[in-house]
Design a protein around this motif. Structure first.
Motif, PDB file in Angstrom:
ATOM      1  N   ARG A 277       0.916  -1.050   0.092  1.00 58.32           N
ATOM      2  CA  ARG A 277       0.011   0.103   0.176  1.00 58.32           C
ATOM      3  C   ARG A 277       1.027   1.227  -0.028  1.00 58.32           C
ATOM      4  O   ARG A 277       0.604   2.032  -0.533  1.00 58.32           O
ATOM      5  CB  ARG A 277      -0.960  -0.127   1.303  1.00 58.32           C
ATOM      6  CG  ARG A 277      -2.221  -0.714   1.110  1.00 58.32           C
ATOM      7  CD  ARG A 277      -3.233  -0.315   2.110  1.00 58.32           C
ATOM      8  NE  ARG A 277      -4.192  -1.377   2.039  1.00 58.32           N
ATOM      9  CZ  ARG A 277      -4.409  -1.883   3.374  1.00 58.32           C
ATOM     10  NH1 ARG A 277      -3.933  -1.580   4.336  1.00 58.32           N
ATOM     11  NH2 ARG A 277      -5.293  -2.767   3.405  1.00 58.32           N
ATOM     12  N   ARG A 278       1.855   1.338   0.837  1.00 60.90           N
ATOM     13  CA  ARG A 278       2.658   2.423   0.971  1.00 60.90           C
ATOM     14  C   ARG A 278       3.577   2.572  -0.561  1.00 60.90           C
ATOM     15  O   ARG A 278       3.604   3.781  -1.007  1.00 60.90           O
ATOM     16  CB  ARG A 278       3.744   2.191   2.023  1.00 60.90           C
ATOM     17  CG  ARG A 278       3.539   2.686   3.507  1.00 60.90           C
ATOM     18  CD  ARG A 278       4.398   2.825   4.423  1.00 60.90           C
ATOM     19  NE  ARG A 278       5.286   1.740   4.343  1.00 60.90           N
ATOM     20  CZ  ARG A 278       5.136   0.820   5.428  1.00 60.90           C
ATOM     21  NH1 ARG A 278       3.893   0.427   6.310  1.00 60.90           N
ATOM     22  NH2 ARG A 278       5.755  -0.410   5.199  1.00 60.90           N
ATOM     23  N   ARG A 279       3.920   1.489  -0.948  1.00 55.45           N
ATOM     24  CA  ARG A 279       4.689   1.787  -2.373  1.00 55.45           C
ATOM     25  C   ARG A 279       3.665   2.141  -3.441  1.00 55.45           C
ATOM     26  O   ARG A 279       3.946   3.113  -4.158  1.00 55.45           O
ATOM     27  CB  ARG A 279       5.183   0.353  -2.526  1.00 55.45           C
ATOM     28  CG  ARG A 279       5.850   0.559  -3.854  1.00 55.45           C
ATOM     29  CD  ARG A 279       6.253  -0.786  -4.471  1.00 55.45           C
ATOM     30  NE  ARG A 279       5.328  -1.754  -4.581  1.00 55.45           N
ATOM     31  CZ  ARG A 279       4.274  -1.927  -5.139  1.00 55.45           C
ATOM     32  NH1 ARG A 279       3.983  -1.211  -5.987  1.00 55.45           N
ATOM     33  NH2 ARG A 279       3.464  -3.055  -4.727  1.00 55.45           N
TER      34      ARG A 279
ATOM     35  N   ALA B  62       1.155   3.915  -3.016  1.00 61.60           N
ATOM     36  CA  ALA B  62       1.084   5.358  -2.776  1.00 61.60           C
ATOM     37  C   ALA B  62       1.737   6.405  -2.943  1.00 61.60           C
ATOM     38  O   ALA B  62       1.675   7.639  -3.614  1.00 61.60           O
ATOM     39  CB  ALA B  62       0.597   5.716  -1.024  1.00 61.60           C
ATOM     40  N   ARG B  63       2.937   5.939  -2.955  1.00 65.32           N
ATOM     41  CA  ARG B  63       4.215   6.801  -3.697  1.00 65.32           C
ATOM     42  C   ARG B  63       4.024   6.606  -5.273  1.00 65.32           C
ATOM     43  O   ARG B  63       5.084   7.268  -5.677  1.00 65.32           O
ATOM     44  CB  ARG B  63       5.678   6.079  -2.994  1.00 65.32           C
ATOM     45  CG  ARG B  63       5.742   6.310  -1.511  1.00 65.32           C
ATOM     46  CD  ARG B  63       7.138   6.071  -1.353  1.00 65.32           C
ATOM     47  NE  ARG B  63       7.541   4.807  -1.535  1.00 65.32           N
ATOM     48  CZ  ARG B  63       7.621   3.771  -0.790  1.00 65.32           C
ATOM     49  NH1 ARG B  63       6.973   3.977   0.729  1.00 65.32           N
ATOM     50  NH2 ARG B  63       8.027   2.667  -0.922  1.00 65.32           N
ATOM     51  N   GLY B  64       3.496   5.773  -5.596  1.00 65.29           N
ATOM     52  CA  GLY B  64       3.429   5.623  -7.211  1.00 65.29           C
ATOM     53  C   GLY B  64       4.690   4.742  -7.705  1.00 65.29           C
ATOM     54  O   GLY B  64       5.036   4.948  -8.915  1.00 65.29           O
ATOM     55  N   GLU B  65       5.243   4.029  -7.005  1.00 56.34           N
ATOM     56  CA  GLU B  65       6.371   3.291  -7.377  1.00 56.34           C
ATOM     57  C   GLU B  65       5.895   2.099  -7.998  1.00 56.34           C
ATOM     58  O   GLU B  65       4.846   1.458  -7.632  1.00 56.34           O
ATOM     59  CB  GLU B  65       7.515   3.074  -6.317  1.00 56.34           C
ATOM     60  CG  GLU B  65       7.951   4.166  -5.777  1.00 56.34           C
ATOM     61  CD  GLU B  65       8.806   3.833  -4.468  1.00 56.34           C
ATOM     62  OE1 GLU B  65       8.925   2.781  -4.206  1.00 56.34           O
ATOM     63  OE2 GLU B  65       9.360   4.891  -3.900  1.00 56.34           O
TER      64      GLU B  65
END
Ligand SMILES: [Zn+2]
Length: 113
Positions: free
Chosen positions: A66-68, A70-73
């Motif tokens: 999810r965090r990734r 959200a960073r668009g990676e």
């Protein structure tokens, strides 16, 4: 040489150079990327880089994912796929070069006679 019991049961190679040869052949035959490492048993083994990375990809936790996102990676899978395409092209170039070099080598081996 230290002969501890091998924890992997993998094919044993006497030294790095021989393992490299095996790794190159496996990379070609299996269409993946093999590298070499020295095992605790004292021998050299090969391992499948892409398979190992695949396992690491599957280990990404839901929160990390999810965090990734959200960073668009890109996902590890997308990175892996791009890498596989690159390695595939590299293998093709390698095979082409081998084909081109073969007649030259034969010519040199018989002294050019
Ligand atoms: Zn071993």
């Amino acid at each position: 040489m230290n002969r501890r019991r091998c924890p992997t049961g993998k094919l044993k190679h006497f030294n790095e150079a021989w393992a490299e040869i095996a790794a190159r052949r496996q990379s070609e035959d299996l269409g993946s990327v093999f590298r070499v490492y020295r095992c605790t048993c004292g021998w050299w083994h090969t391992f499948d880089v892409l398979k190992k990375r695949n396992k690491e990809t599957q280990r990404e936790s839901r929160n990390a994912r999810r965090r990734r996102a959200a960073r668009g990676e890109p996902s590890p899978l997308q990175i892996l796929q791009a890498e596989q395409r690159r390695e595939h092209r590299r293998a093709q170039r390698y095979r082409r070069r081998l084909r081109e070099e073969l007649p030259l080598r034969v010519w040199e081996d018989d002294g050019g006679a």
